[in-house]
Design an enzyme around this catalytic site. Structure first.
Site, PDB file in Angstrom:
ATOM      1  N   HIS A  54     -10.467 -33.292   9.247  1.00 41.45           N
ATOM      2  CA  HIS A  54     -11.885 -33.116   8.926  1.00 41.45           C
ATOM      3  C   HIS A  54     -12.429 -31.912   9.708  1.00 41.45           C
ATOM      4  O   HIS A  54     -11.903 -31.577  10.772  1.00 41.45           O
ATOM      5  CB  HIS A  54     -12.688 -34.341   9.372  1.00 41.45           C
ATOM      6  CG  HIS A  54     -12.506 -35.553   8.506  1.00 41.45           C
ATOM      7  ND1 HIS A  54     -12.022 -36.741   8.998  1.00 41.45           N
ATOM      8  CD2 HIS A  54     -12.762 -35.762   7.196  1.00 41.45           C
ATOM      9  CE1 HIS A  54     -11.988 -37.640   8.014  1.00 41.45           C
ATOM     10  NE2 HIS A  54     -12.419 -37.068   6.914  1.00 41.45           N
ATOM     11  N   CYS A  70     -16.049 -40.121  14.989  1.00 41.63           N
ATOM     12  CA  CYS A  70     -15.688 -40.977  13.846  1.00 41.63           C
ATOM     13  C   CYS A  70     -16.144 -42.416  14.004  1.00 41.63           C
ATOM     14  O   CYS A  70     -16.286 -43.129  13.015  1.00 41.63           O
ATOM     15  CB  CYS A  70     -14.176 -41.039  13.670  1.00 41.63           C
ATOM     16  SG  CYS A  70     -13.356 -39.490  13.847  1.00 41.63           S
TER      17      CYS A  70
HETATM   18  C1  CIR Z   1      -8.239 -41.405   8.100  1.00 39.24           C
HETATM   19  O1  CIR Z   1      -7.226 -40.709   7.970  1.00 39.24           O
HETATM   20  O2  CIR Z   1      -9.118 -41.465   7.241  1.00 39.24           O
HETATM   21  C2  CIR Z   1      -8.404 -42.214   9.378  1.00 39.24           C
HETATM   22  N1  CIR Z   1      -7.135 -42.660   9.818  1.00 39.24           N
HETATM   23  C3  CIR Z   1      -9.069 -41.387  10.449  1.00 39.24           C
HETATM   24  C4  CIR Z   1     -10.458 -40.971  10.092  1.00 39.24           C
HETATM   25  C5  CIR Z   1     -11.110 -40.190  11.162  1.00 39.24           C
HETATM   26  N2  CIR Z   1     -12.427 -39.881  10.846  1.00 39.24           N
HETATM   27  C6  CIR Z   1     -13.016 -38.723  11.149  1.00 39.24           C
HETATM   28  O3  CIR Z   1     -12.369 -37.790  11.609  1.00 39.24           O
HETATM   29  N3  CIR Z   1     -14.299 -38.615  10.844  1.00 39.24           N
END
Ligand code: CIR
Length: 252
Positions: A162, A247
């Site tokens: 992201h 997150c």
């Molecule tokens: C994913 O790959 O969607 C989750 N394992 C991690 C999400 C992390 N979120 C973020 O960076 N906003």
């Protein structure tokens, strides 16, 4: 930066280790993740945040990464549409909670957008175009934000999950980030994270404090010079699942 007063967080579920991961750091410990999540909630409270805690939702192993499910301003919560099929639907319970607190708008199908790709810098929102956020989703967000007086800038992002995996706005014209994203901080102060410390680009400014991940001494030595009240948190188990400090909450 306007004063932040609330956060929505969701506890990790027992199947947390079944979420999406590219980190190659091994399987996370559920118990340790719960402890780290509790420490995160305490840190937010120390920053004068009223923390709304949702219980784990076992249908979604990545459900604790609530940031991806909404973009929140003073005026509105824009519910997103996660791209990975295993995460699509996480946003519904956030919508339920958020609709008691904010006016609601939504990103609509078939487009995708995840909150981790949205970096707010004062009145402008940078939108990372990634595997999780497409141009059409970004256009929808930009249009919705413009109704409330905000501007948006799209940023193509390569090789990182992201946009905010690679850059954070700390306030006061200070950024921390990877070299690839230095364009966002043009003319401003950016701490460039060194090789091996890329994870420390994801920091979280909350009112007068700056929450940073533990274990990145080179970044830390530069951050302390900025004079923020620093809170360090061990994020090892969330890191194993590609998640960082931002997150784990929706802050507003
Ligand atoms: C994913 O790959 O969607 C989750 N394992 C991690 C999400 C992390 N979120 C973020 O960076 N906003």
């Amino acid at each position: 930066m306007s004063k932040l007063t609330k956060a929505i967080v969701r506890k990790p579920g027992k199947n947390f280790a079944d979420g999406i991961s590219t980190s190659n750091l091994g399987k996370p410990s559920f118990e340790l993740a719960l402890d780290q999540h509790a420490a995160y909630r305490e840190a937010l409270k120390q920053c004068y945040i009223d923390v709304i805690v949702l219980e784990a939702d076992e249908r979604y192993p990545d459900g604790c990464f609530v940031e991806d499910t909404a973009v929140v301003t003073n005026e509105v919560a824009i519910i997103t549409r996660p791209a990975d099929p295993s995460r699509l639907g996480e946003e519904e319970s956030i919508l339920e909670t958020m609709s008691k607190l904010k006016k609601i708008e939504r990103i609509t199908a078939p487009e995708n957008l995840e909150g981790g790709d949205i970096l707010r810098v004062e009145k402008n929102f940078y939108i990372g175009i990634t595997k999780r956020t497409n141009v059409e989703g970004a256009n929808q967000l930009a249009q919705l934000l413009s109704k409330y007086g905000y501007t948006a800038t799209q940023v193509p992002v390569k090789d990182i999950l992201h946009l905010k995996t690679g850059i954070a706005y700390l306030g006061d014209n200070n950024f921390i980030g990877v070299d690839e994203l230095r364009g966002i901080a043009q003319g401003k102060n950016m701490i460039k994270v060194e090789q091996g410390e890329e994870y420390s680009a994801n920091c979280l400014r909350v009112n007068d404090s700056l929450i940073i991940p533990k274990g990145f001494p080179k970044s830390k030595s530069q951050i302390v010079r900025l004079g923020y009240n620093i809170i360090e948190l061990d994020m090892s188990e969330f890191r194993k699942m590609d998640g960082g400090l931002t997150c784990l909450s929706l802050l507003f």
